[in-house]
Design an enzyme around this catalytic site. Structure first.
Site, PDB file in Angstrom:
ATOM      1  N   LYS A   1       0.189  -2.459  -2.432  1.00 56.00           N
ATOM      2  CA  LYS A   1      -0.003  -1.312  -1.540  1.00 56.00           C
ATOM      3  C   LYS A   1      -0.878  -1.680  -0.362  1.00 56.00           C
ATOM      4  O   LYS A   1      -0.675  -1.171   0.746  1.00 56.00           O
ATOM      5  CB  LYS A   1      -0.622  -0.156  -2.316  1.00 56.00           C
ATOM      6  CG  LYS A   1       0.347   0.352  -3.364  1.00 56.00           C
ATOM      7  CD  LYS A   1      -0.068   1.667  -3.953  1.00 56.00           C
ATOM      8  CE  LYS A   1       1.088   2.134  -4.814  1.00 56.00           C
ATOM      9  NZ  LYS A   1       0.663   2.678  -6.090  1.00 56.00           N
TER      10      LYS A   1
ATOM     11  N   GLU B   1      -8.518   6.572  -0.405  1.00 52.80           N
ATOM     12  CA  GLU B   1      -7.830   7.435   0.556  1.00 52.80           C
ATOM     13  C   GLU B   1      -8.316   8.862   0.409  1.00 52.80           C
ATOM     14  O   GLU B   1      -8.740   9.274  -0.666  1.00 52.80           O
ATOM     15  CB  GLU B   1      -6.300   7.432   0.282  1.00 52.80           C
ATOM     16  CG  GLU B   1      -5.566   6.246   0.832  1.00 52.80           C
ATOM     17  CD  GLU B   1      -4.071   6.290   0.552  1.00 52.80           C
ATOM     18  OE1 GLU B   1      -3.606   7.239  -0.113  1.00 52.80           O
ATOM     19  OE2 GLU B   1      -3.380   5.368   0.999  1.00 52.80           O
TER      20      GLU B   1
ATOM     21  N   ARG C   1      14.111  -1.369  -3.823  1.00 50.46           N
ATOM     22  CA  ARG C   1      15.265  -1.396  -4.730  1.00 50.46           C
ATOM     23  C   ARG C   1      16.191  -0.222  -4.437  1.00 50.46           C
ATOM     24  O   ARG C   1      15.856   0.668  -3.653  1.00 50.46           O
ATOM     25  CB  ARG C   1      14.752  -1.246  -6.168  1.00 50.46           C
ATOM     26  CG  ARG C   1      14.001   0.072  -6.341  1.00 50.46           C
ATOM     27  CD  ARG C   1      13.624   0.393  -7.762  1.00 50.46           C
ATOM     28  NE  ARG C   1      13.094   1.747  -7.871  1.00 50.46           N
ATOM     29  CZ  ARG C   1      11.828   2.095  -7.638  1.00 50.46           C
ATOM     30  NH1 ARG C   1      10.953   1.187  -7.304  1.00 50.46           N
ATOM     31  NH2 ARG C   1      11.461   3.365  -7.749  1.00 50.46           N
TER      32      ARG C   1
ATOM     33  N   HIS D   1       4.276  11.810 -12.922  1.00 43.66           N
ATOM     34  CA  HIS D   1       4.845  10.777 -12.047  1.00 43.66           C
ATOM     35  C   HIS D   1       6.277  10.401 -12.408  1.00 43.66           C
ATOM     36  O   HIS D   1       6.772   9.356 -12.014  1.00 43.66           O
ATOM     37  CB  HIS D   1       3.947   9.543 -12.007  1.00 43.66           C
ATOM     38  CG  HIS D   1       2.558   9.879 -11.561  1.00 43.66           C
ATOM     39  ND1 HIS D   1       2.265  10.200 -10.264  1.00 43.66           N
ATOM     40  CD2 HIS D   1       1.394   9.995 -12.252  1.00 43.66           C
ATOM     41  CE1 HIS D   1       0.968  10.487 -10.178  1.00 43.66           C
ATOM     42  NE2 HIS D   1       0.430  10.377 -11.361  1.00 43.66           N
TER      43      HIS D   1
END
Ligand code: MV4
Length: 498
Positions: free
Chosen positions: A118, A202, A294, A237
């Site tokens: 990330k 963040e 992907r 998630h």
């Protein structure tokens, strides 16, 4: 140009089958691999050739890159499609495939590597004017320094693992007092889960919508986007409902987000199919989060609204051809929704349910697509993802797609395992979903197991069906407690397990 004549699909289940279908349409022969648990699977029977790669556990079968490459050499395979999961986002695998002289149907190892981190992704994207959540784009290690940064950003903040995925190594910090403990947790979770303790900070967007852009890039630097998918209906998630387009995205936002997604792809020299993830806050500001390198589970909703076969495009790109699609030729036609049918009990905290598909009858008809890899009588193996099928509906409008989804869910007959179908029906009937005012907190805010039963209360028509049926041997449905989901579900009471 290297014409691909034979593809090995390094995957299983519905996605292996979905890829083979397009390959067959293109006149390309297919090689399936399978574990001992999947010997009788549909993807094995559909393929022109099939090879067993080992015992049931993924680490001994679908993840055996050495074996897979050896099979390719022995069977003269030109290219490998990795599908999603397993080896699909593994830099080493993509590199080994290329080194063996086999085409990897996907991006370069370099692009996979950058977007797999990330922090590297944020740094690459930083070269362009791409909106990002306020925060750091390098790893934070020193606590005192980190706390200063957090104070500047403003609480609540989120500590994220650079190597993270699926919410692992992600910690919300509400105030300075909580900071040290949460940072320690994030680092140790990142280390134990990914072997990489790098974390960054963040601003925490508390009620975001999850919106992602599908892109396609060729090996000549052309990149286009195929609009957005709305994926906010998820729990822990795990996405459950996806749709395209998003009710919250205006034509202006769509264009800006599409441009940002193309820039993210450009920042790592991307080719192949890819997805750029954004979150959008209440004020409709959007921020780049990460890129998935992907073909995604939810790609069919994009296919339905654009008319583009993404797997066909991936193969063309891998062959080295320039994109034939032009941005200005693409438009959104209608609306598509995907419901993921998992072998899980939504009434019981989405606990995975193992078993055999005693009844398995797919819905059909106008605007219904089912991508699956199972047949009636098959067992859901415990070794892999518990997804049974993806139910996709498409209509001229969102309302129509929702109506078709509800109808298709009611037609779907599955017994032997509990599924997420009743939950998906609950979502389709929920006012907040219908009016589009939902975010990633939808399931936490609005879903309780009791919700399922009210939607599934026995009505007169079902009573009539019950009375005329001769299957009332195991239980008296008229006395079934109202909390009994299965008993009250349309027609499914007949297969109730005791
Ligand atoms: C966030 C966020 C809020 N603020 N980042 C979740 C997993 C990973 N893909 C990123 N995630 C989030 N990042 C900031 N700065 C909220 C989430 C998030 C989320 C994102 C997309 C879809 C579902 C989600 C569920 C919970 C949290």
């Amino acid at each position: 140009m290297p014409r691909i004549k034979k593809i090995l699909i390094a995957n299983r289940g519905e996605i292996a089958l979905r890829i083979m279908r397009t390959a067959r349409e293109m006149g390309i022969s297919t090689v399936a691999i399978f574990s001992e648990a999947d010997r009788k699977s549909l993807h094995v029977r559909y393929a022109d050739e099939a090879v067993c790669v080992g015992p049931a556990p993924s680490a001994e079968s679908y993840l055996r890159s050495d074996k897979i490459i050896k099979i390719c050499k022995e069977l003269n395979v030109d290219a490998i499609h990795p599908g999603y999961g397993f080896l699909s986002e593994n830099t080493d695998f993509a590199q080994k495939v290329a080194d063996a002289g086999i085409i990897f149907i996907g991006p370069s190892p370099h692009a996979i590597e950058i977007m797999g981190s990330k922090l590297a992704a944020k740094q690459a994207a930083g070269k362009y004017n791409i909106p990002m959540v306020p925060g750091t784009s390098t790893a934070v290690t020193d606590r005192t320094e980190a706390k200063k940064l957090a104070t500047n950003i403003g609480y609540p903040v989120l500590i994220k693992a650079s190597a993270g995925g699926g919410g692992k190594g992600m910690r919300v910090v509400n105030n300075e007092q909580e900071f040290d403990e949460q940072m320690d947790r994030a680092v140790s979770e990142a280390l134990s889960s990914f072997g990489d303790g790098a974390v960054f900070i963040e601003k925490y967007i508390t009620s975001p919508k999850h919106i992602e852009i599908q892109i396609l890039g060729d090996q000549h630097g052309n990149i286009i986007h195929l609009f957005e998918r709305e994926c906010s209906i998820q729990r822990r998630h795990q996405k459950v409902i996806e749709e395209a387009p998003s009710v919250s995205v205006t034509p202006e936002i769509r264009e800006a987000m599409g441009r940002a997604a193309i820039d993210v792809a450009r920042s790592c020299g991307y080719y192949g199919a890819g997805t750029v993830e954004f979150i959008m806050d209440e004020k409709r500001n959007f921020y780049f989060l990460e890129m998935n390198t992907r073909l995604q589970v939810e790609h069919p909703v994009t296919e339905q609204i654009t008319g583009v076969d993404l797997v066909r495009q991936m193969i063309h790109i891998a062959e080295g051809y320039p994109l034939t699609l032009k941005q200005e030729d693409l438009s959104i036609k209608g609306h598509a929704i995907e419901a993921r049918v998992y072998a899980e009990d939504a009434a019981n905290n989405f606990l995975p349910d193992v078993g055999t598909l005693n009844t398995y009858v797919r819905p059909q008809g106008n605007g219904v697509r089912v991508d699956d890899g199972f047949e009636q009588g098959m067992a859901i193996p415990i070794h892999y993802d518990p997804m049974i099928a993806k139910l996709i509906t498409f209509g001229a409008s969102r309302e129509e797609a929702i109506e078709k989804m509800t109808r298709a869910i009611d037609e779907y007959q599955i017994s032997g395992v509990q599924t997420t179908l009743p939950f998906c029906r609950f979502v389709m009937k929920h006012q907040v979903f219908i009016n589009g005012q939902f975010d990633t907190n939808f399931v936490n805010h609005y879903f309780k197991p009791e919700n399922l039963t009210s939607e599934y209360r026995i009505d007169e028509s079902i009573l009539a069906a019950l009375l005329s049926a001769s299957l009332m041997t195991t239980t008296n449905p008229l006395k079934a407690p109202s909390t009994d989901l299965q008993a009250a579900t349309t027609s499914k009471w007949r297969e109730r397990r005791l």
